[in-house]
Scaffold this motif. Sequence first.
Motif, mmCIF file in Angstrom:
data_model
loop_
_atom_site.group_PDB
_atom_site.id
_atom_site.type_symbol
_atom_site.label_atom_id
_atom_site.label_comp_id
_atom_site.label_asym_id
_atom_site.label_seq_id
_atom_site.Cartn_x
_atom_site.Cartn_y
_atom_site.Cartn_z
ATOM 1 N N GLU A 1 31.020 -73.098 -23.642
ATOM 2 C CA GLU A 1 31.994 -73.790 -23.102
ATOM 3 C C GLU A 1 31.758 -73.842 -21.567
ATOM 4 O O GLU A 1 32.094 -74.768 -20.994
ATOM 5 C CB GLU A 1 33.514 -73.018 -23.549
ATOM 6 N N LEU A 2 31.482 -72.882 -21.102
ATOM 7 C CA LEU A 2 31.326 -72.780 -19.612
ATOM 8 C C LEU A 2 30.142 -73.815 -18.911
ATOM 9 O O LEU A 2 30.110 -74.436 -18.330
ATOM 10 C CB LEU A 2 31.088 -71.234 -18.687
ATOM 11 N N LEU A 3 28.994 -73.595 -19.932
ATOM 12 C CA LEU A 3 27.658 -74.342 -19.410
ATOM 13 C C LEU A 3 28.354 -75.822 -19.692
ATOM 14 O O LEU A 3 27.707 -76.700 -19.125
ATOM 15 C CB LEU A 3 26.559 -74.082 -20.219
ATOM 16 N N MET B 1 24.446 -71.523 -31.374
ATOM 17 C CA MET B 1 26.023 -72.253 -31.332
ATOM 18 C C MET B 1 25.561 -73.879 -31.520
ATOM 19 O O MET B 1 26.582 -74.848 -32.389
ATOM 20 C CB MET B 1 26.770 -72.064 -30.181
ATOM 21 N N LEU B 2 24.684 -74.390 -30.817
ATOM 22 C CA LEU B 2 24.190 -75.797 -30.933
ATOM 23 C C LEU B 2 23.992 -75.994 -32.639
ATOM 24 O O LEU B 2 24.073 -77.402 -33.061
ATOM 25 C CB LEU B 2 23.522 -76.349 -29.949
ATOM 26 N N LYS B 3 23.054 -75.367 -32.934
ATOM 27 C CA LYS B 3 22.623 -75.610 -34.515
ATOM 28 C C LYS B 3 23.767 -75.505 -35.369
ATOM 29 O O LYS B 3 23.825 -76.471 -36.425
ATOM 30 C CB LYS B 3 21.682 -74.343 -34.786
ATOM 31 N N HIS C 1 35.656 -75.768 -31.433
ATOM 32 C CA HIS C 1 36.639 -75.301 -32.455
ATOM 33 C C HIS C 1 35.838 -74.071 -33.404
ATOM 34 O O HIS C 1 36.234 -73.618 -34.291
ATOM 35 C CB HIS C 1 37.158 -76.273 -33.133
ATOM 36 N N SER C 2 34.845 -73.382 -32.831
ATOM 37 C CA SER C 2 34.379 -72.311 -33.743
ATOM 38 C C SER C 2 35.376 -71.116 -33.600
ATOM 39 O O SER C 2 36.020 -70.848 -32.734
ATOM 40 C CB SER C 2 32.900 -71.913 -32.850
ATOM 41 N N TYR D 1 29.599 -86.157 -27.934
ATOM 42 C CA TYR D 1 30.894 -85.567 -27.723
ATOM 43 C C TYR D 1 31.266 -85.049 -28.878
ATOM 44 O O TYR D 1 32.176 -83.785 -29.108
ATOM 45 C CB TYR D 1 31.822 -86.656 -27.380
ATOM 46 N N GLU D 2 31.182 -85.502 -30.168
ATOM 47 C CA GLU D 2 31.491 -84.971 -31.678
ATOM 48 C C GLU D 2 31.152 -83.407 -31.893
ATOM 49 O O GLU D 2 31.920 -82.571 -32.157
ATOM 50 C CB GLU D 2 31.063 -85.893 -32.755
#
Length: 295
Positions: free
Chosen positions: A135-137, A224-226, A119-120, A111-112
């Motif tokens: 965000e949509l995914l 984005m995940l990285k 908040h990017s 979740y963190e």
Amino acid sequence: MIAQFGQYLLAEKRYSPQTVKAYKTDLLQFVDFLGYTPDEFAPCEVTHVLVREWVVSLVKSGLAPCSVNRKIATLNSYFKYLKRAGVINKNPAAKVVHPKQPKRLPSFVSYEATERFAHSSADDFLSLRNLLIVELLYTSGIRSAELMGLKLEDVDCQCLTLRVLGKGKKERIIPIIPSTNSLLKCYISKREDFLNGLSAPYLILTAKGEQIYPKLVERVVKEMLKNAGVKGKRNPHILRHTFATHLLNNGADLLSIKEMLGHTSVGTTQIYMHNTLEKVKTSYMKAHPRANKNS
């Protein structure tokens, strides 16, 4: 017949172009294994033994059992199609033994981490687009192919819903949370400026104003995940797993999650229960006064 089979999958089974492409790739690999070109391939000459030899070669090559089983399923579907068409009398893939698949729990993002990418900073059109993709995914649980197929008319910012066309062209309505709705409004406004009077049917666009494609989605999600500090898998589907796992962990019922994910059977959705169970077991072992005592 492979081309005709592809048309059948698209028109009658209503499979996505990506799925049909995967089926064709599997079939061409099988044809190549047999030593034929697609034009030389004679399905009536294929035997159970030849199919089994191909499967053995795939296993020996180190291919994952789930991938081997998918290829067997492709052959099974193809030969069923040919049998119905009267091209062959027997399905040579019907009784092929499937390799056993180890049961793996779906991976998911903390979740963190989701809060970090939420908040990017995103001010221009492309950075807003990238943020909207993840965000949509994550907040709707839609598949990558469903995301790419979203059209502007599928968004209802007033009712906070998305209309999604899923597998088999099945339509479903998914609720969206207020923060995603606000992001959508902002993106749509920037999208209008970006198009500068031109029209484009698809919601999420490339830098050229065209429909986004799988590699772009994968690249955006990975980056984005990285940046959010996520280790391990960083692919679009992990956000779908995360959506389901977080909803379950926060009390959502399984049937509602099934509907939002577009699963035909609740049995498919139940795999996410295992992640929740693991969390319960961990809490139990930490909290119960006798848990750490030797028996």
